[in-house]
Design a protein around this motif. Structure first.
Motif, PDB file in Angstrom:
ATOM      1  N   GLU A  20      17.177  -5.816 -16.470  1.00 28.92           N
ATOM      2  CA  GLU A  20      16.520  -5.060 -17.287  1.00 28.92           C
ATOM      3  C   GLU A  20      15.666  -4.073 -16.930  1.00 28.92           C
ATOM      4  O   GLU A  20      14.753  -4.782 -15.904  1.00 28.92           O
ATOM      5  CB  GLU A  20      15.738  -6.082 -18.612  1.00 28.92           C
ATOM      6  CG  GLU A  20      16.360  -7.009 -19.677  1.00 28.92           C
ATOM      7  CD  GLU A  20      15.710  -7.052 -20.904  1.00 28.92           C
ATOM      8  OE1 GLU A  20      16.271  -7.930 -22.067  1.00 28.92           O
ATOM      9  OE2 GLU A  20      14.289  -7.277 -20.452  1.00 28.92           O
ATOM     10  N   LEU A  21      15.726  -3.249 -17.252  1.00 36.23           N
ATOM     11  CA  LEU A  21      14.393  -1.958 -16.921  1.00 36.23           C
ATOM     12  C   LEU A  21      13.764  -1.342 -17.456  1.00 36.23           C
ATOM     13  O   LEU A  21      14.632  -0.988 -18.790  1.00 36.23           O
ATOM     14  CB  LEU A  21      15.448  -0.699 -15.635  1.00 36.23           C
ATOM     15  CG  LEU A  21      16.243  -1.059 -14.617  1.00 36.23           C
ATOM     16  CD1 LEU A  21      17.333  -0.299 -14.324  1.00 36.23           C
ATOM     17  CD2 LEU A  21      16.422  -2.281 -13.528  1.00 36.23           C
ATOM     18  N   ARG A  22      12.770  -1.284 -17.489  1.00 36.47           N
ATOM     19  CA  ARG A  22      11.641  -0.636 -18.824  1.00 36.47           C
ATOM     20  C   ARG A  22      10.822   0.422 -18.450  1.00 36.47           C
ATOM     21  O   ARG A  22      10.847   1.229 -17.075  1.00 36.47           O
ATOM     22  CB  ARG A  22      10.506  -1.485 -18.539  1.00 36.47           C
ATOM     23  CG  ARG A  22       9.078  -1.678 -19.475  1.00 36.47           C
ATOM     24  CD  ARG A  22       8.017  -2.318 -19.736  1.00 36.47           C
ATOM     25  NE  ARG A  22       7.309  -1.915 -20.545  1.00 36.47           N
ATOM     26  CZ  ARG A  22       6.627  -2.287 -21.133  1.00 36.47           C
ATOM     27  NH1 ARG A  22       7.259  -3.168 -22.414  1.00 36.47           N
ATOM     28  NH2 ARG A  22       5.356  -1.922 -21.493  1.00 36.47           N
ATOM     29  N   CYS A  23      10.656   1.140 -19.121  1.00 34.94           N
ATOM     30  CA  CYS A  23      10.492   3.099 -19.602  1.00 34.94           C
ATOM     31  C   CYS A  23       9.135   2.934 -20.327  1.00 34.94           C
ATOM     32  O   CYS A  23       9.446   2.222 -21.970  1.00 34.94           O
ATOM     33  CB  CYS A  23      11.331   3.717 -19.278  1.00 34.94           C
ATOM     34  SG  CYS A  23      11.104   5.207 -19.204  1.00 34.94           S
ATOM     35  N   ASP A  24       8.001   3.023 -19.637  1.00 36.87           N
ATOM     36  CA  ASP A  24       6.901   3.509 -20.406  1.00 36.87           C
ATOM     37  C   ASP A  24       6.479   4.455 -20.910  1.00 36.87           C
ATOM     38  O   ASP A  24       6.073   5.086 -19.240  1.00 36.87           O
ATOM     39  CB  ASP A  24       5.628   2.630 -20.255  1.00 36.87           C
ATOM     40  CG  ASP A  24       4.766   2.473 -21.011  1.00 36.87           C
ATOM     41  OD1 ASP A  24       3.580   2.070 -21.137  1.00 36.87           O
ATOM     42  OD2 ASP A  24       4.641   3.629 -22.099  1.00 36.87           O
ATOM     43  N   SER A  73       8.019   4.385 -28.407  1.00 29.52           N
ATOM     44  CA  SER A  73       7.735   4.594 -26.981  1.00 29.52           C
ATOM     45  C   SER A  73       8.584   3.771 -25.977  1.00 29.52           C
ATOM     46  O   SER A  73       9.348   4.423 -25.611  1.00 29.52           O
ATOM     47  CB  SER A  73       6.546   3.499 -27.149  1.00 29.52           C
ATOM     48  OG  SER A  73       5.666   3.789 -26.167  1.00 29.52           O
ATOM     49  N   VAL A  74       8.330   3.206 -26.056  1.00 30.52           N
ATOM     50  CA  VAL A  74       8.825   1.759 -24.217  1.00 30.52           C
ATOM     51  C   VAL A  74      10.344   1.771 -25.228  1.00 30.52           C
ATOM     52  O   VAL A  74      11.325   1.207 -25.552  1.00 30.52           O
ATOM     53  CB  VAL A  74       8.101   0.585 -24.680  1.00 30.52           C
ATOM     54  CG1 VAL A  74       9.271  -0.420 -23.880  1.00 30.52           C
ATOM     55  CG2 VAL A  74       6.662   0.814 -24.049  1.00 30.52           C
ATOM     56  N   SER A  75      11.148   1.999 -23.537  1.00 34.24           N
ATOM     57  CA  SER A  75      12.432   1.722 -23.578  1.00 34.24           C
ATOM     58  C   SER A  75      12.929   0.862 -22.714  1.00 34.24           C
ATOM     59  O   SER A  75      11.952   0.503 -21.547  1.00 34.24           O
ATOM     60  CB  SER A  75      13.076   3.658 -23.295  1.00 34.24           C
ATOM     61  OG  SER A  75      14.731   3.198 -23.237  1.00 34.24           O
ATOM     62  N   THR A  76      14.088   0.048 -22.851  1.00 34.03           N
ATOM     63  CA  THR A  76      14.705  -0.265 -21.692  1.00 34.03           C
ATOM     64  C   THR A  76      16.088  -0.322 -21.244  1.00 34.03           C
ATOM     65  O   THR A  76      16.243  -0.144 -22.706  1.00 34.03           O
ATOM     66  CB  THR A  76      14.729  -1.735 -22.442  1.00 34.03           C
ATOM     67  OG1 THR A  76      13.227  -2.398 -22.333  1.00 34.03           O
ATOM     68  CG2 THR A  76      15.271  -3.627 -21.414  1.00 34.03           C
ATOM     69  N   LEU A  77      16.419  -0.669 -20.695  1.00 41.52           N
ATOM     70  CA  LEU A  77      17.537  -0.161 -20.402  1.00 41.52           C
ATOM     71  C   LEU A  77      18.529  -1.760 -19.261  1.00 41.52           C
ATOM     72  O   LEU A  77      17.627  -1.687 -18.783  1.00 41.52           O
ATOM     73  CB  LEU A  77      18.142   0.867 -18.877  1.00 41.52           C
ATOM     74  CG  LEU A  77      19.437   1.273 -18.749  1.00 41.52           C
ATOM     75  CD1 LEU A  77      20.345   1.943 -19.694  1.00 41.52           C
ATOM     76  CD2 LEU A  77      18.991   1.980 -16.954  1.00 41.52           C
ATOM     77  N   THR A  78      19.580  -2.456 -20.405  1.00 38.18           N
ATOM     78  CA  THR A  78      19.980  -3.388 -19.955  1.00 38.18           C
ATOM     79  C   THR A  78      21.501  -3.178 -19.542  1.00 38.18           C
ATOM     80  O   THR A  78      22.270  -2.021 -19.806  1.00 38.18           O
ATOM     81  CB  THR A  78      20.191  -4.202 -20.694  1.00 38.18           C
ATOM     82  OG1 THR A  78      18.666  -4.596 -22.255  1.00 38.18           O
ATOM     83  CG2 THR A  78      20.604  -5.670 -20.736  1.00 38.18           C
TER      84      THR A  78
END
Lengths: 113, 113
Positions: A20-24, A73-78
């Motif tokens: 899981e990669l997170r982006c704020d 807002s926050v996104s997660t790429l899985t």
């Protein structure tokens, strides 16, 4: 925040594991994008979120890839069942409007071993 | 569909010499155009953009680009480069009706003393 924040900055994972990669994004930016950059290549579009509209998933390379954006807002790429060809730098960007140009995060360098 | 071609993958140049980084695009609809720069060990950042109006746009550090609709080009120029301009430069095109950009493969500018 002051800029687009991505975490982790580096991730090494074993083939077959999920990541899981997170982006704020920048506060107030309605558009959020995921791209990936492989060594020596340009940026490959993955997915795009704009406000409450359905995301544009046309760039996701396979059904192992998915992304969500919670609360605008926050996104997660899985990435499920990672493969060696998934190794790349995953970049997140946000923007205020269609014409604003992107503000990029520093990226997550994913290495699948 | 749209595409971007950056005609030179590597451009070596001596300090204080002029430089041109070439970018051509293909699109069936109206577009916005961007140049992004990635300095060594840093993230991508917006350098300049063309949205409408004057076809010549400038950045704060002396670069300029001219939108040529008939030649579908958006070449980046600087009359006198500095060592600090060493970076990778990406040209990008965005459909005026959609938020996602298509990027070129990048041009590595190396300024030598």
């Amino acid at each position: 925040g002051a800029g687009v924040s991505q975490s982790p900055s580096n991730k090494v994972t074993e083939k077959g594991k999920d990541v899981e990669l997170r982006c704020d994004p920048i506060s107030g930016h309605t558009a959020l994008y995921w791209y990936r950059q492989s060594l020596g290549q340009g940026l490959e579009f993955l997915i795009y979120f704009q406000g409450n509209s359905a995301p544009d998933k046309s760039g996701l390379p396979s059904d192992r890839f998915s992304a969500e954006r919670t609360g605008g807002s926050v996104s997660t790429l899985t990435i499920q069942r990672t493969q060696q060809e998934d190794s790349a730098v995953y970049l997140c960007a946000s923007s205020t409007a269609l014409t604003g140009g992107y503000t990029f995060g520093s990226g997550t360098r994913l290495t699948v071993v | 569909a749209q595409s971007v071609t950056q005609l030179d993958s590597q451009v070596p140049v001596f300090e204080e010499a002029p430089v041109e980084l070439r970018c051509n695009y293909s699109s069936s609809v109206s577009v916005y155009l961007f140049w992004y720069v990635q300095y060594p060990n840093q993230g991508l950042q917006l350098l300049l953009k063309y949205l409408s109006g004057s076809t010549l746009v400038e950045s704060i550090n002396g670069f300029e680009a001219e939108f040529n609709k008939s030649q579908t080009s958006f070449h980046l120029r600087k009359p006198s480069v500095h060592i600090s301009d060493t970076a990778e430069y990406f040209c990008a095109v965005m459909n005026t009706n959609a938020g996602k950009s298509t990027f070129g493969d990048g041009t590595t500018l190396t300024v030598k003393p």
